[in-house]
Design a protein around this motif. Structure first.
Motif, PDB file in Angstrom:
ATOM      1  N   CYS A 111       0.839  -1.195   0.000  1.00 11.53           N
ATOM      2  CA  CYS A 111       0.000   0.000   0.000  1.00 11.53           C
ATOM      3  C   CYS A 111       0.881   1.255   0.000  1.00 11.53           C
ATOM      4  O   CYS A 111       1.741   1.397   0.865  1.00 11.53           O
ATOM      5  CB  CYS A 111      -0.906  -0.015   1.229  1.00 11.53           C
ATOM      6  SG  CYS A 111      -1.797   1.525   1.498  1.00 11.53           S
ATOM      7  N   CYS A 153       0.240   3.141   3.707  1.00 14.50           N
ATOM      8  CA  CYS A 153       0.694   2.611   5.000  1.00 14.50           C
ATOM      9  C   CYS A 153       1.816   1.582   4.854  1.00 14.50           C
ATOM     10  O   CYS A 153       2.415   1.168   5.842  1.00 14.50           O
ATOM     11  CB  CYS A 153      -0.475   2.005   5.769  1.00 14.50           C
ATOM     12  SG  CYS A 153      -1.072   0.467   5.063  1.00 14.50           S
ATOM     13  N   CYS A 201      -7.117  -0.819   0.795  1.00 14.46           N
ATOM     14  CA  CYS A 201      -6.298  -1.282   1.917  1.00 14.46           C
ATOM     15  C   CYS A 201      -7.092  -1.187   3.207  1.00 14.46           C
ATOM     16  O   CYS A 201      -8.030  -0.396   3.318  1.00 14.46           O
ATOM     17  CB  CYS A 201      -5.034  -0.423   1.988  1.00 14.46           C
ATOM     18  SG  CYS A 201      -3.921  -0.933   3.302  1.00 14.46           S
ATOM     19  N   CYS A 261      -6.190   0.202   5.748  1.00 13.83           N
ATOM     20  CA  CYS A 261      -5.987   1.530   6.341  1.00 13.83           C
ATOM     21  C   CYS A 261      -6.976   2.544   5.771  1.00 13.83           C
ATOM     22  O   CYS A 261      -7.027   3.685   6.200  1.00 13.83           O
ATOM     23  CB  CYS A 261      -4.548   2.018   6.119  1.00 13.83           C
ATOM     24  SG  CYS A 261      -4.198   2.555   4.426  1.00 13.83           S
ATOM     25  N   TYR A 302      -6.990   3.445   2.530  1.00 16.39           N
ATOM     26  CA  TYR A 302      -6.473   4.006   1.286  1.00 16.39           C
ATOM     27  C   TYR A 302      -6.917   3.172   0.096  1.00 16.39           C
ATOM     28  O   TYR A 302      -6.921   1.955   0.149  1.00 16.39           O
ATOM     29  CB  TYR A 302      -4.938   4.068   1.358  1.00 16.39           C
ATOM     30  CG  TYR A 302      -4.293   4.850   0.228  1.00 16.39           C
ATOM     31  CD1 TYR A 302      -4.339   6.240   0.221  1.00 16.39           C
ATOM     32  CD2 TYR A 302      -3.633   4.195  -0.810  1.00 16.39           C
ATOM     33  CE1 TYR A 302      -3.744   6.961  -0.810  1.00 16.39           C
ATOM     34  CE2 TYR A 302      -3.032   4.909  -1.842  1.00 16.39           C
ATOM     35  CZ  TYR A 302      -3.086   6.294  -1.839  1.00 16.39           C
ATOM     36  OH  TYR A 302      -2.501   6.999  -2.854  1.00 16.39           O
TER      37      TYR A 302
HETATM   38 ZN   LIG Z   1      -2.748   0.988   3.580  1.00 17.99          ZN
END
Ligand SMILES: [Zn+2]
Ligand SMILES: [Zn+2]
Length: 142
Positions: free
Chosen positions: A12, A15, A60, A62, A64
């Motif tokens: 990613c 992150c 992702c 996270c 994103y």
């Molecule tokens: Zn990520």
């Protein structure tokens, strides 16, 4: 020849996390995604949806969201081929692995067999395929 392997979730850009597998987003069955390195097709194991690798979208954990253009190197045929070779090695039992690491002639034979397979799939020459595989193993130690 059509060989499907686990589609690795690329690193990613936000992150930096990555995984060995990807899952189909918004899929009824949350199916695992598989990739065909030579044809660069991705498909869902559960619902059978199929698309071209560069049409993928990555979400992702996270939060994103990114596109293959941001991680093109990780999804190149060479990288996917590397995954395929690693998977092939993992499929072998430890006895076979020790033969390959100890005996150079078995290793050469194995390279010859797999390059024949790859050359046929890629529509290239065996020596060209061998070159790709040997380069791969030069950078990879058992
Ligand atoms: Zn990520
Ligand atoms: Zn699905």
């Amino acid at each position: 020849m059509s060989e499907w392997i686990a589609f690795p979730f690329p690193k990613c850009p936000s992150c930096g996390k990555q995984w060995g597998k990807s899952y189909h987003k918004d899929c009824l069955f949350n199916g695992q995604l598989l990739v065909e390195p030579y044809q660069r097709q991705v498909k869902c194991e559960s619902c059978s949806a199929q698309w071209y690798i560069l049409d993928s979208k990555f979400h992702c954990s996270c939060g994103y969201q990114f596109y293959p253009s941001e991680v093109e190197d990780a999804l190149s045929t060479t990288q996917l081929l590397r995954q395929r070779l690693l998977q092939k090695l993992n499929e072998m039992d430890s006895y076979e692995k020790s033969i390959i690491s100890k005996s150079n002639s078995s290793f050469q034979q194995w390279i010859h067999d797999i390059s024949y397979e790859i050359a046929r799939a890629l529509g290239t020459t065996i020596s060209k395929a061998q070159e790709v595989i040997k380069n791969f193993f030069d950078k990879w130690s058992l």
